[in-house]
Enzyme design. Structure first.
Site, PDB file in Angstrom:
ATOM      1  N   TYR A 161     -10.556  14.942  -5.216  1.00  0.00           N
ATOM      2  CA  TYR A 161      -9.706  14.536  -6.352  1.00  0.00           C
ATOM      3  C   TYR A 161      -9.014  15.772  -6.939  1.00  0.00           C
ATOM      4  O   TYR A 161      -7.800  15.764  -7.153  1.00  0.00           O
ATOM      5  CB  TYR A 161     -10.549  13.818  -7.412  1.00  0.00           C
ATOM      6  CG  TYR A 161      -9.720  13.116  -8.466  1.00  0.00           C
ATOM      7  CD1 TYR A 161      -9.104  11.889  -8.189  1.00  0.00           C
ATOM      8  CD2 TYR A 161      -9.529  13.667  -9.734  1.00  0.00           C
ATOM      9  CE1 TYR A 161      -8.332  11.235  -9.150  1.00  0.00           C
ATOM     10  CE2 TYR A 161      -8.763  13.028 -10.699  1.00  0.00           C
ATOM     11  CZ  TYR A 161      -8.173  11.807 -10.404  1.00  0.00           C
ATOM     12  OH  TYR A 161      -7.410  11.154 -11.357  1.00  0.00           O
ATOM     13  N   LYS A 209      -4.950  16.198  -6.613  1.00  0.00           N
ATOM     14  CA  LYS A 209      -4.180  16.138  -7.862  1.00  0.00           C
ATOM     15  C   LYS A 209      -3.422  17.459  -8.089  1.00  0.00           C
ATOM     16  O   LYS A 209      -2.330  17.452  -8.646  1.00  0.00           O
ATOM     17  CB  LYS A 209      -5.081  15.781  -9.041  1.00  0.00           C
ATOM     18  CG  LYS A 209      -5.563  14.329  -8.998  1.00  0.00           C
ATOM     19  CD  LYS A 209      -4.396  13.334  -9.082  1.00  0.00           C
ATOM     20  CE  LYS A 209      -4.850  11.889  -9.154  1.00  0.00           C
ATOM     21  NZ  LYS A 209      -3.713  10.943  -9.307  1.00  0.00           N
ATOM     22  N   ASN A 252       2.408   6.199  -9.649  1.00  0.00           N
ATOM     23  CA  ASN A 252       1.201   6.233 -10.489  1.00  0.00           C
ATOM     24  C   ASN A 252      -0.072   5.845  -9.739  1.00  0.00           C
ATOM     25  O   ASN A 252      -1.170   6.215 -10.154  1.00  0.00           O
ATOM     26  CB  ASN A 252       1.444   5.276 -11.683  1.00  0.00           C
ATOM     27  CG  ASN A 252       0.194   4.992 -12.474  1.00  0.00           C
ATOM     28  OD1 ASN A 252      -0.245   5.801 -13.273  1.00  0.00           O
ATOM     29  ND2 ASN A 252      -0.415   3.829 -12.229  1.00  0.00           N
ATOM     30  N   ASP A 300       0.868  -1.179   0.000  1.00  0.00           N
ATOM     31  CA  ASP A 300       0.000   0.000   0.000  1.00  0.00           C
ATOM     32  C   ASP A 300       0.903   1.227   0.000  1.00  0.00           C
ATOM     33  O   ASP A 300       1.598   1.490   0.990  1.00  0.00           O
ATOM     34  CB  ASP A 300      -0.893  -0.044   1.253  1.00  0.00           C
ATOM     35  CG  ASP A 300      -1.833   1.151   1.331  1.00  0.00           C
ATOM     36  OD1 ASP A 300      -1.609   2.143   0.608  1.00  0.00           O
ATOM     37  OD2 ASP A 300      -2.778   1.092   2.140  1.00  0.00           O
TER      38      ASP A 300
HETATM   39  N1  LIG Z   1      -8.362   6.877 -15.926  1.00  0.00           N
HETATM   40  C1  LIG Z   1      -8.361   8.187 -16.065  1.00  0.00           C
HETATM   41  O1  LIG Z   1      -9.198   8.751 -16.774  1.00  0.00           O
HETATM   42  C2  LIG Z   1      -7.298   9.022 -15.364  1.00  0.00           C
HETATM   43  C3  LIG Z   1      -7.177  10.370 -15.748  1.00  0.00           C
HETATM   44  C4  LIG Z   1      -6.212  11.146 -15.114  1.00  0.00           C
HETATM   45  C5  LIG Z   1      -5.398  10.613 -14.157  1.00  0.00           C
HETATM   46  N2  LIG Z   1      -5.536   9.312 -13.798  1.00  0.00           N
HETATM   47  C6  LIG Z   1      -4.628   8.801 -12.759  1.00  0.00           C
HETATM   48  O2  LIG Z   1      -3.909   7.706 -13.284  1.00  0.00           O
HETATM   49  C7  LIG Z   1      -3.481   6.851 -12.214  1.00  0.00           C
HETATM   50  C8  LIG Z   1      -3.839   5.425 -12.554  1.00  0.00           C
HETATM   51  O3  LIG Z   1      -5.249   5.331 -12.620  1.00  0.00           O
HETATM   52  P1  LIG Z   1      -6.035   4.302 -13.565  1.00  0.00           P
HETATM   53  O4  LIG Z   1      -7.030   5.089 -14.316  1.00  0.00           O
HETATM   54  O5  LIG Z   1      -5.077   3.433 -14.286  1.00  0.00           O
HETATM   55  O6  LIG Z   1      -6.854   3.520 -12.450  1.00  0.00           O
HETATM   56  P2  LIG Z   1      -7.007   1.979 -12.068  1.00  0.00           P
HETATM   57  O7  LIG Z   1      -8.001   1.979 -10.974  1.00  0.00           O
HETATM   58  O8  LIG Z   1      -7.257   1.173 -13.299  1.00  0.00           O
HETATM   59  O9  LIG Z   1      -5.567   1.589 -11.512  1.00  0.00           O
HETATM   60  C9  LIG Z   1      -5.076   2.120 -10.300  1.00  0.00           C
HETATM   61  C10 LIG Z   1      -4.226   1.066  -9.627  1.00  0.00           C
HETATM   62  O10 LIG Z   1      -3.685   1.642  -8.440  1.00  0.00           O
HETATM   63  C11 LIG Z   1      -3.766   0.689  -7.413  1.00  0.00           C
HETATM   64  N3  LIG Z   1      -3.788   1.361  -6.100  1.00  0.00           N
HETATM   65  C12 LIG Z   1      -4.755   2.158  -5.580  1.00  0.00           C
HETATM   66  N4  LIG Z   1      -4.406   2.572  -4.366  1.00  0.00           N
HETATM   67  C13 LIG Z   1      -3.190   2.035  -4.093  1.00  0.00           C
HETATM   68  C14 LIG Z   1      -2.315   2.102  -2.994  1.00  0.00           C
HETATM   69  N5  LIG Z   1      -2.631   2.792  -1.883  1.00  0.00           N
HETATM   70  N6  LIG Z   1      -1.132   1.446  -3.062  1.00  0.00           N
HETATM   71  C15 LIG Z   1      -0.813   0.726  -4.168  1.00  0.00           C
HETATM   72  N7  LIG Z   1      -1.614   0.616  -5.232  1.00  0.00           N
HETATM   73  C16 LIG Z   1      -2.781   1.274  -5.209  1.00  0.00           C
HETATM   74  C17 LIG Z   1      -5.075  -0.062  -7.677  1.00  0.00           C
HETATM   75  O11 LIG Z   1      -5.118  -1.309  -7.016  1.00  0.00           O
HETATM   76  C18 LIG Z   1      -5.027  -0.168  -9.192  1.00  0.00           C
HETATM   77  O12 LIG Z   1      -4.384  -1.349  -9.601  1.00  0.00           O
HETATM   78  C19 LIG Z   1      -4.167   7.399 -10.965  1.00  0.00           C
HETATM   79  O13 LIG Z   1      -3.258   8.187 -10.233  1.00  0.00           O
HETATM   80  C20 LIG Z   1      -5.291   8.258 -11.526  1.00  0.00           C
HETATM   81  O14 LIG Z   1      -5.687   9.269 -10.625  1.00  0.00           O
HETATM   82  C21 LIG Z   1      -6.464   8.507 -14.386  1.00  0.00           C
END
Ligand SMILES: NC(=O)c1ccc[n+]([C@@H]2O[C@H](COP(=O)([O-])OP(=O)(O)OC[C@H]3O[C@@H](n4cnc5c(N)ncnc54)[C@H](O)[C@@H]3O)[C@@H](O)[C@H]2O)c1
Length: 267
Positions: free
Chosen positions: A157, A161, A84, A57
């Site tokens: 959020y 961010k 990430n 975590d």
């Molecule tokens: N999907 C979008 O539209 C989008 C847009 C902008 C930014 N983001 C950012 O991109 C990043 C990845 O998001 P995603 O869309 O791939 O989401 P996702 O939910 O598909 O993947 C996120 C991963 O992070 C892991 N995770 C969450 N909390 C955790 C912790 N405390 N320790 C370790 N692992 C942890 C989850 O288990 C998951 O595998 C995030 O920071 C998100 O805020 C996503």
């Protein structure tokens, strides 16, 4: 940074953007460490690319330290650390279309702060001395376009961010002349589990947004951004224009956002 032969660690590597970063980095010839709180998910991704899975975590400093130790034990150095992992809600609301504002419980704000900001602080705490000592390294923070602009309906959020962008900027300024490279990834909508769970986020946009990208496309743009050693990596280039307009005339930008929020959405 050119990836062949490098050691890359990706947090949140079990899903979405992180998973595609892991796959793409491995395809480029990097050794990859897949870190995630989802242990089976991390193991599956690592198995698929011949990488190392480290469950943990990232909002817990001891887990971040253990991740860094595990990567060093296996590979001897860390060239690229992608901070990430991130979450959309501290406590998922019963209705994903509901506005989550300041009234969200402290528990929700605290969880968002820990995962979306403090996890990156913990990473920087461990990595800055390590990378300066080993003669260089690259930290990539996944923030969001919400960290430059905002996101409708989700105050924690937007706020966390912005903090992630601020931390990345600060690191780039403070250590950039000592060999530490920093990048900040700020996508808009990307088709991942997070977005699938988001429901009506951004007023019914999200998965239905015409500009939505696949995580594979984001990974490609990240590889290019790393190669160019660019600070701001914008998979959706229009975000740069929105950011310019915001800086140009804040009040006009706020009025535009209010109009956008009030506009009817398809479906
Ligand atoms: N999907 C979008 O539209 C989008 C847009 C902008 C930014 N983001 C950012 O991109 C990043 C990845 O998001 P995603 O869309 O791939 O989401 P996702 O939910 O598909 O993947 C996120 C991963 O992070 C892991 N995770 C969450 N909390 C955790 C912790 N405390 N320790 C370790 N692992 C942890 C989850 O288990 C998951 O595998 C995030 O920071 C998100 O805020 C996503």
């Amino acid at each position: 940074m050119e990836l062949p032969g490098k050691v890359a660690v990706v947090t949140g590597g079990a899903s979405g953007i992180g998973r595609e970063l892991c796959r793409r980095f491995a395809a480029e010839g990097a050794s990859v460490v897949v870190a995630d709180v989802d242990a089976p998910g991390a193991a599956a991704v690592a198995q698929g690319i011949g990488g190392l899975a480290v469950p943990g975590d990232m909002s817990v400093e001891a887990d971040v330290a253990a991740l860094v130790d595990a990567a060093l034990l296996s590979f001897g150095r860390i060239d690229l650390f992608c901070a990430n992992a991130g979450i959309l809600w501290g406590v998922p609301p019963a209705d994903p279309a509901a506005v989550v504002g300041p009234e969200a419980p402290d528990e929700a704000w605290d969880r968002m702060w820990r995962v979306n900001v403090l996890s990156h602080v913990y990473a920087a705490r461990a990595l800055v001395p390590l990378m300066l000592d080993q003669g260089g390294g690259h930290i990539l923070v996944t923030a969001s376009a919400a960290g430059l602009l905002t996101v409708l309906g989700n105050a924690p959020y937007a706020v966390t961010k912005h903090a992630a962008v601020a931390l990345a900027e600060w690191l780039a300024i403070t250590y950039g002349d000592q060999g530490l490279k920093v990048s900040c990834l700020c996508p808009q909508f990307v088709r991942t589990e997070m977005l699938a769970r988001a429901g009506e986020l951004a007023g019914g946009q999200g998965v239905a947004h015409p500009g939505i990208l696949e995580p594979e496309e984001v990974a490609e743009i990240v590889v290019e951004g790393l190669r160019d050693e660019r600070f701001l990596i914008l998979p959706h280039p229009e975000v740069a224009e929105y950011f310019r307009r915001k800086a140009d005339d804040y009040d006009r930008w706020l009025a535009g956002m209010r109009r956008y929020q009030a506009a009817p959405r398809p479906g």
